[in-house]
Write an enzyme that holds these catalytic residues in place. Structure first.
Site, mmCIF file in Angstrom:
data_model
loop_
_atom_site.group_PDB
_atom_site.id
_atom_site.type_symbol
_atom_site.label_atom_id
_atom_site.label_comp_id
_atom_site.label_asym_id
_atom_site.label_seq_id
_atom_site.Cartn_x
_atom_site.Cartn_y
_atom_site.Cartn_z
ATOM 1 N N ILE A 449 -2.914 1.818 -0.199
ATOM 2 C CA ILE A 449 -4.289 1.312 0.909
ATOM 3 C C ILE A 449 -5.791 1.321 -0.229
ATOM 4 C CG2 ILE A 449 -5.907 0.969 2.992
ATOM 5 C CD1 ILE A 449 -2.608 2.127 4.109
ATOM 6 N N ASN A 456 -11.062 6.754 6.236
ATOM 7 C CA ASN A 456 -10.788 8.404 7.147
ATOM 8 C C ASN A 456 -12.115 8.670 7.159
ATOM 9 O OD1 ASN A 456 -7.988 8.214 7.977
ATOM 10 N ND2 ASN A 456 -7.330 9.521 6.544
ATOM 11 N N ASP A 465 -4.919 6.573 11.326
ATOM 12 C CA ASP A 465 -3.718 6.622 11.679
ATOM 13 C C ASP A 465 -3.753 5.369 11.703
ATOM 14 O OD1 ASP A 465 -3.244 9.326 11.322
ATOM 15 O OD2 ASP A 465 -3.329 9.585 13.238
ATOM 16 N N ARG A 481 14.818 -9.925 2.953
ATOM 17 C CA ARG A 481 16.157 -10.147 2.215
ATOM 18 C C ARG A 481 17.054 -8.110 3.461
ATOM 19 N NH1 ARG A 481 16.948 -10.510 -3.464
ATOM 20 N NH2 ARG A 481 15.581 -8.642 -3.352
ATOM 21 N N GLU A 492 -0.978 7.742 1.704
ATOM 22 C CA GLU A 492 -1.825 5.947 2.305
ATOM 23 C C GLU A 492 -0.983 5.924 1.059
ATOM 24 O OE1 GLU A 492 -4.818 7.531 -0.666
ATOM 25 O OE2 GLU A 492 -3.876 8.164 0.652
#
Length: 572
Positions: A449, A456, A465, A481, A492
């Site tokens: 991320i 944060n 979170d 699949r 992260e």
């Protein structure tokens, strides 16, 4: 076996009594015809000879009767030998001159003396041979054949004695010739030698019957020695006759001891020990904490008190007579029946197994059961041992479920609900080996991320979170699949495994994942890539080989991610 031996013992007593009675009856008639008095040496000699003949025939008849049950070859041979010797002695006694037709008169005095000597010599030689061959309890020769040979021997001796001129055994003044002395001396020596052999055997065996045989042969030796010293029908003949009767009697007693009494006592002790053993065995079974059932051909013939309790019966009578199949589901019937038959035929064990059974109240329970072939009474049966393990199996099931839950929890990330790094490494190892075998490419995507630390710090850890949960959920839903696998790698970062996917396929999936995260529209004011939350993805592809390790793929993907983050974040 015990009842058969008891029957033989009773028959032996009756035969002996009947034989002695008829012989005494016959000799009484003979003495009346001969006008002899009992104080006459010849009369006493004839009387005692008849008694010895009675014992000889008793030995023969008892041997014939008991052979199928005693299975002693010695007893059969001895019976046939005494049968022949008894007839020789009988012909000898019956050939004394008489005006009555009751007595045989076709043999003269020399022929008569030869029959008497042959009878004694036959006993001595055959006993010496018989006691030096090993006895056996197997029927290797039929009694009809052995006695037929004895009859043939009798006819042959009588025929030769009647038709050939044998040398006289007595002189004209009734004194023994040298030949008679030699023959009787040889007979005495054979008896004595056989006695020595039996003494040596007794030192090893310590059998009671051997003592009777030794005593018998000693008495017969004394009897023969008395005949050697005798020059006429005198008191020495009478002494010899007396010892001969005693010798025959103790020989009969020895035979009875060795082939009837000792086997009887041994069988009786064996049955007593067996009875005591069975009693102890039944007490152990009865007090066993397990259910114990004995059945024959599926039909229950015994149940201990714990089996009564386990199967919810009021008492044993509720179980006796029922079949084991009454307590088993129908699907088990054919298999159990086949196993039980094989157990009896091949003496095989029924290995411990678990079965579902129903008690008399139709309540289902799981039992641990084993079975062994056994003897119940005198017939084969099957002994089944079982215990109720329903509670244990339920506890095992609950424990297994809890272990599965624990295993699942240990492999999942507590925050995002997707597999954790430990679970990913296990899957990576398996997929690496599988794709190596199939020679297929394996791709890995490392997802990070962008500027998550800023997110944060600005929005708070609770929002962070929640952001991680949304990203994880979105990434997982994009993998269509069943073999594709996603896990939280740490912080992260997420890692995705794409089995059977080449480099171009991995690139397409990575682009799709980037767009899906951006389309969430999660605000990120501190991001340098735009107003919304984005991710960067590093991709790597390898065809697994022995020259590489699984973690090599992850390192390549991580390096790719690092380069991407340095150059152009929020892209692939």
């Amino acid at each position: 076996m015990l009842k058969q031996l008891e029957s033989i013992m009773n028959k032996e007593k009756r035969i002996s009594a009947v034989a002695v009675f008829f012989m005494i009856f016959y000799v009484a008639i003979w003495l009346i015809h001969q006008n002899l008095i009992i104080t006459d040496y010849l009369g006493i000699h004839i009387f005692l000879q008849f008694l010895s003949i009675s014992v000889a025939f008793a030995i023969a008849f008892e041997g014939w009767l008991s052979y199928p049950f005693s299975y002693s070859q010695h007893r059969l041979y001895v019976a046939a030998m005494f049968f022949a010797a008894g007839f020789f002695d009988l012909f000898y006694i019956m050939t004394f001159i008489s005006e009555r037709p009751l007595i045989l008169t076709f043999l003269d005095e020399p022929d008569r003396n030869w029959l008497w000597v042959i009878a004694r010599l036959t006993v001595a030689i055959f006993l010496a041979v018989i006691f030096n061959i090993k006895d056996t309890d197997r029927i290797t020769i039929g009694r009809n054949l052995v006695f037929s040979l004895a009859v043939l021997f009798i006819f042959l001796v009588v025929f030769l004695n009647f038709n050939l001129n044998f040398p006289d055994l007595l002189t004209q003044d009734n004194r023994p010739t040298f030949l008679k002395t030699v023959l009787e001396g040889v007979t005495t020596f054979i008896y004595f030698l056989t006695t020595i052999i039996l003494m040596l055997q007794y030192r090893k065996t310590k059998e009671e019957a051997r003592l009777y045989f030794i005593l018998s042969l000693l008495l017969l030796s004394i009897s023969e020695f008395s005949y050697v010293l005798s020059y006429d029908v005198s008191w020495l003949n009478v002494v010899g006759d007396g010892y001969k009767i005693l010798g025959y009697y103790f020989f009969l007693k020895g035979l009875h001891t060795s082939t009837i009494k000792e086997p009887y006592e041994k069988e009786r002790r064996t049955q007593e020990e067996l009875f005591q053993s069975e009693a102890r065995y039944k007490r152990l079974i009865e007090d066993s904490p397990d259910g114990n059932i004995v059945h024959r051909n599926g039909k229950i013939i015994y149940a201990n008190k714990h089996a009564v309790q386990l199967l919810k019966a009021n008492d044993r009578t509720d179980l006796i007579g029922k079949t084991i199949y009454d307590f088993l589901p129908e699907k088990y019937h054919s298999t159990i029946k086949e196993n039980m038959e094989n157990m009896i035929i091949h003496n095989q064990l029924f290995e411990q197994t678990e079965l579902a059974v129903y008690d008399l109240t139709n309540h289902k329970m799981i039992v641990e059961v084993s079975a062994i072939p056994t003897m119940f009474g005198v017939e084969p049966a099957v002994h089944i041992i079982f215990r109720d393990i329903t509670a244990r199996k339920e506890l095992e099931r609950e424990l297994k479920e809890k272990n599965e839950i624990l295993k699942h929890l240990s492999s999942m990330d507590g925050l995002t609900g997707i597999p954790n790094r430990r679970s990913f490494e296990e899957i990576l190892e398996k997929e690496w080996k599988r794709n190596m075998r199939e020679r297929r490419p394996l791709s890995a995507l490392m997802v990070d991320i962008d500027y998550f630390k800023y997110y944060n710090d600005f929005y708070g850890h609770l929002a962070g979170d929640d952001c991680l949960k949304k990203v994880a959920h979105t990434l997982k839903n994009q993998l269509k699949r069943s073999g594709d696998f996603i896990a939280r790698y740490g912080g992260e970062e997420f890692v995705i495994l794409l089995p059977g996917t080449d480099q171009s396929g991995a690139y397409i999936v990575a682009k799709k994942l980037c767009r899906s995260i951006e389309e969430l529209g999660i605000p990120h004011e501190k991001s340098e890539s735009g107003p919304y939350l984005t991710v960067s993805i590093g991709a790597a592809t390898l065809i697994p080989e022995n020259t590489h390790q699984p973690l090599d793929l992850i390192q390549l993907a991580d390096q790719s991610l690092y380069i991407q983050k340095q150059n152009r974040p929020s892209e692939v």
